[in-house]
Design a protein around this motif. Sequence first.
Motif: not given
Length: 520
Positions: A224, A257, A259
């Motif tokens: 991430d 996507y 978050e």
Amino acid sequence: MKMKVILPAILGLLAAVYTTPVYANGVPPLPHAFHGDLTMNGSTAQVGATVEARGEGVTTGIAYNPIVTTEVGKYGSANPLGAKLIAQGDIAEGTIITFYVNGVSTEQTAEWHSGEVTELDLSVTIAAPGPGPGPGPGPSYYYVETNLFGTIASFLISSEGEILETIEATSEDGMLTITISEGTIALDKDGNPLDSLEAAVDESPPPPPEGAHIIGLAYALGPDGATFDPPITISWSYDPDALPEGVAEEDLVIAYYDEETGEWVELDCVVDTENDTITVSVEHSGTFAIIGSIMPAAFSISDLSVSPSEVNIGETVTISLLVTNTGGKSGSYTVTLKINGVKEAEKSLTVAAGSSQAVSFNVTREEADTYAVTVDGLRGSFTVALLVPGAFLVTNLSITPLEVEPGETVTITVSVANTGGESGSYTAVLKIDGVKEAEETVTIAAGESQDVSFSVTREEADTYAVTVDGLSGSFTVVAPLPPAVKPKPINWPLIGGIIAAVVVVGSLIFLLVIRRRRAY
């Protein structure tokens, strides 16, 4: 220095533990193990160097190929039970193996032999990409450990996060390929060089946007917060036959996507419908997927027809057209008809996705004029005229046959044409010798013609004059010939008897005359 030791028991254990391909005969060859000293740039190699064996048939990206050094100046262990660099796979005896350190070739080779353990010292020179972080001596390079679609490997990265060799990996199903070009700056969320990189199927991705579908599998790229400059390239294949109904190839996108917002964000993509691939440049890690949205209802109209294009006052004109739903969902559409720019009528209809429906309007006008028709951008016109009533022309008088006997039928025919502007009726009158014989009424459309026939007979021999609405002719009835007299048959026996009697009498007279002459 090279030293070969045969350790079949140990290597048999290694062959059972390590992952190997499936071979045609079902029995993989025993691996060839390597260990030895490691020198980098003329100095003893530090802990953390990556050593790899490459060659035809050699499986890489698995446990123990490559291996990461855990002891200064050594790769692998001389201990019979210690970890070693393992070259295994579907390899032919004597295949040349080349050794790489941190992705750089040592230009050293060895022959591969099943079941052998070889001590081989390696030395490599790697150009330093720049000073390493922190004070004191130490390597000026790092390693990014990767697990891309289940394949584990190590790649050299500089202290500034520069990838020093191109990284390319393809998903297990062959549908997705990630390419990180040499020279890409790969940093973690804190701005430090990446020390790991992962790519795998996301088994439970976030749901797609309403009315959309995730096409195929979604993939997670980590860690991430990782960033890439310049962006890495993702090439994604899709199966056009597997697309949900209403999803068009050219409308597919790759999205990630977010978050923070909880939404899928579309990326600028290139869709190649000929090769069924989508290519996108990605600047960061995250969850990615191909998103296919169902097109809403979209309508097109065509095939405007105005019939007839010319009518009499008060007559009906039919205006029709075709409405097609080119979208991916059923929907409603309102068709608006305008005459001379003024709304005349409208009709609403529901059309299924991919279907068409005909729509028609009937209009009349009481004034002679030309009227402009528009229906949602389509244009046409019709003309209303005060048409001339039916006007008729009689031609082509035919009398057949021209000569008959008493009681036989004569057929008299004429052609009647309507030369007027509207349908009408006409009565044709037949006269024989100036006296009305018969009449017949026919209805004929404007511009059309029709034959009218009469049949007559006469019993008296004569020539009869025929007139039909100004056309004239004649026919003749002839008297039959008297019957022929049949000659009587000749009575040949009677004639024969008479001739015989004449001959006899003549003979008697001749004899009498002869006798009298003799008497004198």
